[in-house]
Design a protein around this motif. Structure first.
Motif, mmCIF file in Angstrom:
data_model
loop_
_atom_site.group_PDB
_atom_site.id
_atom_site.type_symbol
_atom_site.label_atom_id
_atom_site.label_comp_id
_atom_site.label_asym_id
_atom_site.label_seq_id
_atom_site.Cartn_x
_atom_site.Cartn_y
_atom_site.Cartn_z
ATOM 1 N N VAL A 5 0.852 -1.183 0.000
ATOM 2 C CA VAL A 5 0.000 0.000 0.000
ATOM 3 C C VAL A 5 0.891 1.237 0.000
ATOM 4 O O VAL A 5 1.677 1.451 0.929
ATOM 5 C CB VAL A 5 -0.933 0.020 1.216
ATOM 6 N N GLU A 6 0.742 2.032 -1.049
ATOM 7 C CA GLU A 6 1.551 3.239 -1.215
ATOM 8 C C GLU A 6 0.763 4.467 -0.768
ATOM 9 O O GLU A 6 -0.459 4.500 -0.854
ATOM 10 C CB GLU A 6 1.945 3.416 -2.683
ATOM 11 N N SER A 7 1.500 5.483 -0.362
ATOM 12 C CA SER A 7 0.890 6.761 -0.019
ATOM 13 C C SER A 7 1.911 7.867 -0.217
ATOM 14 O O SER A 7 3.114 7.608 -0.291
ATOM 15 C CB SER A 7 0.368 6.760 1.417
ATOM 16 N N GLY A 8 1.402 9.107 -0.307
ATOM 17 C CA GLY A 8 2.290 10.252 -0.345
ATOM 18 C C GLY A 8 2.408 10.965 -1.674
ATOM 19 O O GLY A 8 3.085 11.991 -1.760
ATOM 20 N N GLY A 9 1.787 10.450 -2.701
ATOM 21 C CA GLY A 9 1.863 11.132 -3.990
ATOM 22 C C GLY A 9 1.026 12.399 -3.994
ATOM 23 O O GLY A 9 0.325 12.711 -3.032
ATOM 24 N N GLY A 10 1.116 13.149 -5.087
ATOM 25 C CA GLY A 10 0.320 14.361 -5.206
ATOM 26 C C GLY A 10 0.912 15.347 -6.187
ATOM 27 O O GLY A 10 1.790 15.003 -6.988
ATOM 28 N N LEU A 11 0.437 16.568 -6.090
ATOM 29 C CA LEU A 11 0.882 17.661 -6.957
ATOM 30 C C LEU A 11 1.830 18.555 -6.183
ATOM 31 O O LEU A 11 1.532 18.964 -5.048
ATOM 32 C CB LEU A 11 -0.323 18.469 -7.429
ATOM 33 N N VAL A 12 2.970 18.867 -6.793
ATOM 34 C CA VAL A 12 3.958 19.729 -6.141
ATOM 35 C C VAL A 12 4.585 20.629 -7.193
ATOM 36 O O VAL A 12 4.680 20.254 -8.370
ATOM 37 C CB VAL A 12 5.019 18.873 -5.416
ATOM 38 N N GLN A 13 5.012 21.804 -6.765
ATOM 39 C CA GLN A 13 5.672 22.726 -7.687
ATOM 40 C C GLN A 13 7.118 22.312 -7.915
ATOM 41 O O GLN A 13 7.726 21.650 -7.048
ATOM 42 C CB GLN A 13 5.624 24.140 -7.128
ATOM 43 N N PRO A 14 7.687 22.690 -9.044
ATOM 44 C CA PRO A 14 9.117 22.413 -9.271
ATOM 45 C C PRO A 14 9.961 22.958 -8.125
ATOM 46 O O PRO A 14 9.721 24.074 -7.626
ATOM 47 C CB PRO A 14 9.405 23.146 -10.582
ATOM 48 N N GLY A 15 10.929 22.135 -7.709
ATOM 49 C CA GLY A 15 11.776 22.499 -6.578
ATOM 50 C C GLY A 15 11.240 22.033 -5.242
ATOM 51 O O GLY A 15 11.944 22.114 -4.226
ATOM 52 N N GLY A 16 10.018 21.532 -5.230
ATOM 53 C CA GLY A 16 9.399 21.069 -3.996
ATOM 54 C C GLY A 16 9.792 19.655 -3.629
ATOM 55 O O GLY A 16 10.635 19.031 -4.290
ATOM 56 N N SER A 17 9.163 19.171 -2.562
ATOM 57 C CA SER A 17 9.483 17.846 -2.026
ATOM 58 C C SER A 17 8.216 17.041 -1.783
ATOM 59 O O SER A 17 7.150 17.602 -1.504
ATOM 60 C CB SER A 17 10.249 17.979 -0.700
#
Length: 115
Positions: A5-17
């Motif tokens: 079971v994976e978690s933690g994905g999403g949308l982030v701006q360039p340079g983000g984490s």
């Protein structure tokens, strides 16, 4: 059977984490290795990072210096810390584990790097 079971994905701006997590459960037995792969639509799935039971780490050249893989063996969990993200890191990220009974995959989590 082994479930991931994976978690933690999403949308982030360039340079983000972002930090991805993957927990294994079920009839695990001994985990030989855990890792992360990514796939862009229409392309082959590629290794991002892997870690073995004795902590040998393999990182793709494209992510060296930006991504870190680690594991918590007591929790049967692997993590992927992704820093300095780039638009080209956008993909579906899949967790993988190799155990005595075989090779197993998670369902995938989308990571999108965009402004």
């Amino acid at each position: 059977q082994v479930q991931l079971v994976e978690s933690g994905g999403g949308l982030v701006q360039p340079g983000g984490s972002l930090r991805l997590s993957c927990k294994a459960s079920g009839s695990i037995g001994t985990i030989y290795a855990m890792g992360w792969y990514r796939q862009v639509s229409g392309q082959q799935r590629q290794l991002v990072a892997s870690i073995t039971s004795n902590n040998l780490i393999n990182l793709a050249d494209a992510v060296k210096g930006r991504f870190t893989i680690s594991r918590d063996s007591a929790k049967n969990t692997v993590y992927l810390q992704m820093d300095s993200l780039k638009p080209e890191d956008t993909a579906v990220y899949y967790c993988n584990t190799i155990v005595r009974s075989g090779n197993y995959w998670g369902q995938g989590t989308q990571v999108t790097v965009s402004s």
